[in-house]
Design an enzyme around this catalytic site. Structure first.
Site, PDB file in Angstrom:
ATOM      1  N   ASP A 257      -7.313  -2.028  -0.374  1.00 33.16           N
ATOM      2  CA  ASP A 257      -6.247  -3.243   0.901  1.00 33.16           C
ATOM      3  C   ASP A 257      -7.152  -3.570   0.982  1.00 33.16           C
ATOM      4  OD1 ASP A 257      -4.617  -4.326   2.925  1.00 33.16           O
ATOM      5  OD2 ASP A 257      -3.371  -2.280   3.463  1.00 33.16           O
TER       6      ASP A 257
ATOM      7  N   ASP B 230      -2.932   3.455   8.448  1.00 35.64           N
ATOM      8  CA  ASP B 230      -1.577   4.033   7.190  1.00 35.64           C
ATOM      9  C   ASP B 230      -1.228   5.574   7.547  1.00 35.64           C
ATOM     10  OD1 ASP B 230      -1.611   1.466   6.576  1.00 35.64           O
ATOM     11  OD2 ASP B 230      -2.081   1.455   4.129  1.00 35.64           O
TER      12      ASP B 230
ATOM     13  N   GLU C 198      -1.833  -4.984  -1.656  1.00 33.27           N
ATOM     14  CA  GLU C 198      -1.569  -5.941  -0.620  1.00 33.27           C
ATOM     15  C   GLU C 198      -1.864  -7.174  -0.874  1.00 33.27           C
ATOM     16  OE1 GLU C 198       0.416  -5.593   1.916  1.00 33.27           O
ATOM     17  OE2 GLU C 198       0.299  -3.022   2.398  1.00 33.27           O
TER      18      GLU C 198
ATOM     19  N   HIS D 276       0.460  -1.361   0.296  1.00 36.50           N
ATOM     20  CA  HIS D 276      -0.286  -0.057   0.053  1.00 36.50           C
ATOM     21  C   HIS D 276       1.055   1.500   0.100  1.00 36.50           C
ATOM     22  CE1 HIS D 276      -4.562   0.953   1.204  1.00 36.50           C
ATOM     23  NE2 HIS D 276      -3.594   1.419  -0.193  1.00 36.50           N
TER      24      HIS D 276
ATOM     25  N   ASP E 198      -9.421  -0.289   4.143  1.00 33.02           N
ATOM     26  CA  ASP E 198      -8.336  -1.143   4.797  1.00 33.02           C
ATOM     27  C   ASP E 198      -8.357  -1.160   6.538  1.00 33.02           C
ATOM     28  OD1 ASP E 198      -5.157  -1.175   5.549  1.00 33.02           O
ATOM     29  OD2 ASP E 198      -4.527  -0.029   4.433  1.00 33.02           O
TER      30      ASP E 198
ATOM     31  N   ASP F 216      -6.456  -6.099   2.834  1.00 32.74           N
ATOM     32  CA  ASP F 216      -6.547  -6.662   4.481  1.00 32.74           C
ATOM     33  C   ASP F 216      -8.107  -6.357   5.338  1.00 32.74           C
ATOM     34  OD1 ASP F 216      -5.527  -4.431   5.581  1.00 32.74           O
ATOM     35  OD2 ASP F 216      -3.416  -5.092   5.440  1.00 32.74           O
TER      36      ASP F 216
ATOM     37  N   HIS G 112       4.487   0.725   3.668  1.00 33.27           N
ATOM     38  CA  HIS G 112       3.117   0.580   4.168  1.00 33.27           C
ATOM     39  C   HIS G 112       1.977   1.065   5.120  1.00 33.27           C
ATOM     40  CE1 HIS G 112       2.047  -3.786   5.843  1.00 33.27           C
ATOM     41  NE2 HIS G 112       3.289  -2.684   6.471  1.00 33.27           N
TER      42      HIS G 112
ATOM     43  N   HIS H 160      -6.176  -1.114   8.410  1.00 34.89           N
ATOM     44  CA  HIS H 160      -5.147  -0.051   8.802  1.00 34.89           C
ATOM     45  C   HIS H 160      -5.564   1.069   9.051  1.00 34.89           C
ATOM     46  CE1 HIS H 160      -3.685  -4.322   7.901  1.00 34.89           C
ATOM     47  NE2 HIS H 160      -2.767  -4.435   9.924  1.00 34.89           N
TER      48      HIS H 160
END
Length: 303
Positions: free
Chosen positions: A227, A128, A272, A97, A124, A229, A141, A126
């Protein structure tokens, strides 16, 4: 007929686990090109960009692989910028990412050039939003949102000669459920709109997407940075940093369908995807399925 420019960026220099560099080809194996053509889109597959290998070294001054990340993001910036100048919809296939720094910097430059508003939907697990001074790992990332806001190494925050690439009110983060302490402070200070999983649980994905898309119009460039994830690992195991408790298949489909309904999607990152951790390319197949919905595939033709 809309034209999609596929841009493979096969690197994991920003990631914590090896394997995301194989993502672009896994998406092709899963039938991405054919699926897009099935949506009556013209597809130009530019193949994979070239950049430095992953040296797999320890962080220096809180940053891992900074030079490699700069070079890869420049390659992505140039390719996305070229696609936009040709009137195409760039689809950046990652890779990790951190590549969204180059991708979204190019999109933001395009918006400034043509006088459009920018809206980024960032899916996402996360946030980030780490900085080199607070990141527990130094993995880049985990830093693209901060870099796009102008907080990061000077070489990563000024693609196209402009800093910051975007303002906090131009991004909406969806599906977040893993945030470091320092990131929480940064997010609150910047005023970034985050729809975390508790918010989604309480208000439902339809209300989240209605809010995230509010205020866009025909003069808005809508960019999706997805992303893999973000999704629950039960349906998307092929990711390097899986976090339990993500959106379900149906919730993800609703997101894609509501974006498609706007007719405003103008660029996309799909990142990702880690085939080394996947089960029989299941996560790539799911990604292609979601991308089809993003471009208008639905269960019934609605009147």
């Amino acid at each position: 007929m809309k034209t999609i420019s596929l841009i493979g960026a096969p690197t994991d220099v920003g990631a914590s686990v090896k394997g995301a560099g194989m993502g672009p080809d896994a998406l092709r194996v899963a039938g991405l090109n054919e699926a897009l053509e099935g949506r009556h889109l013209k597809v130009i597959d530019h193949g994979n960009l070239h950049g430095p290998a992953n040296p797999w070294e320890q962080p220096v001054n809180g940053l891992r692989h900074l030079k490699e990340a700069i070079d890869w993001n420049q390659a992505v910036y140039d390719a996305v910028d070229n696609a936009l100048q040709n009137g195409h919809i760039p689809m950046m296939l990652g890779g990790d990412h951190c590549l969204a720094i180059g991708s979204i910097s190019a999109v933001a430059a395009h918006c400034r050039r043509v006088g459009k508003k920018l809206r980024v939907l960032w899916f996402d697990a996360h946030a980030d939003s780490n900085l080199s001074t607070i990141s527990p790992t130094g993995n880049i990332h985990g830093m693209p949102v901060a870099c796009l806001m102008g907080h990061g190494p000077k070489e990563l925050i000024a693609y196209g000669g402009h800093t910051p690439a975007m303002k906090p009110d131009e991004i909406r983060q969806i599906g977040i459920r893993s945030v470091d302490a320092g990131e929480k402070k940064f997010i609150h200070e910047m005023g970034i709109q985050v729809y975390d999983m508790r918010y989604i649980d309480e208000y439902g994905m339809r209300n989240v997407m209605s809010s995230a898309l509010a205020g866009i119009d025909s003069n808005t460039h809508l960019h999706v940075s997805f992303d893999m994830d973000c999704l629950d690992p039960a349906i998307a195991p092929g990711v390097g940093t899986a976090v339990l408790g993500g959106p379900t298949y149906r919730e993800a489909q609703l997101c894609m369908e509501m974006i498609a309904d706007t007719g405003l999607l103008a660029s996309l990152d799909l990142v990702e995807l880690n085939p080394a951790l996947d089960l029989r390319n299941q996560t790539a197949i799911l990604a292609v399925d979601l991308i089809e919905s993003l471009f208008g595939k639905s269960t019934l033709v609605r009147m």
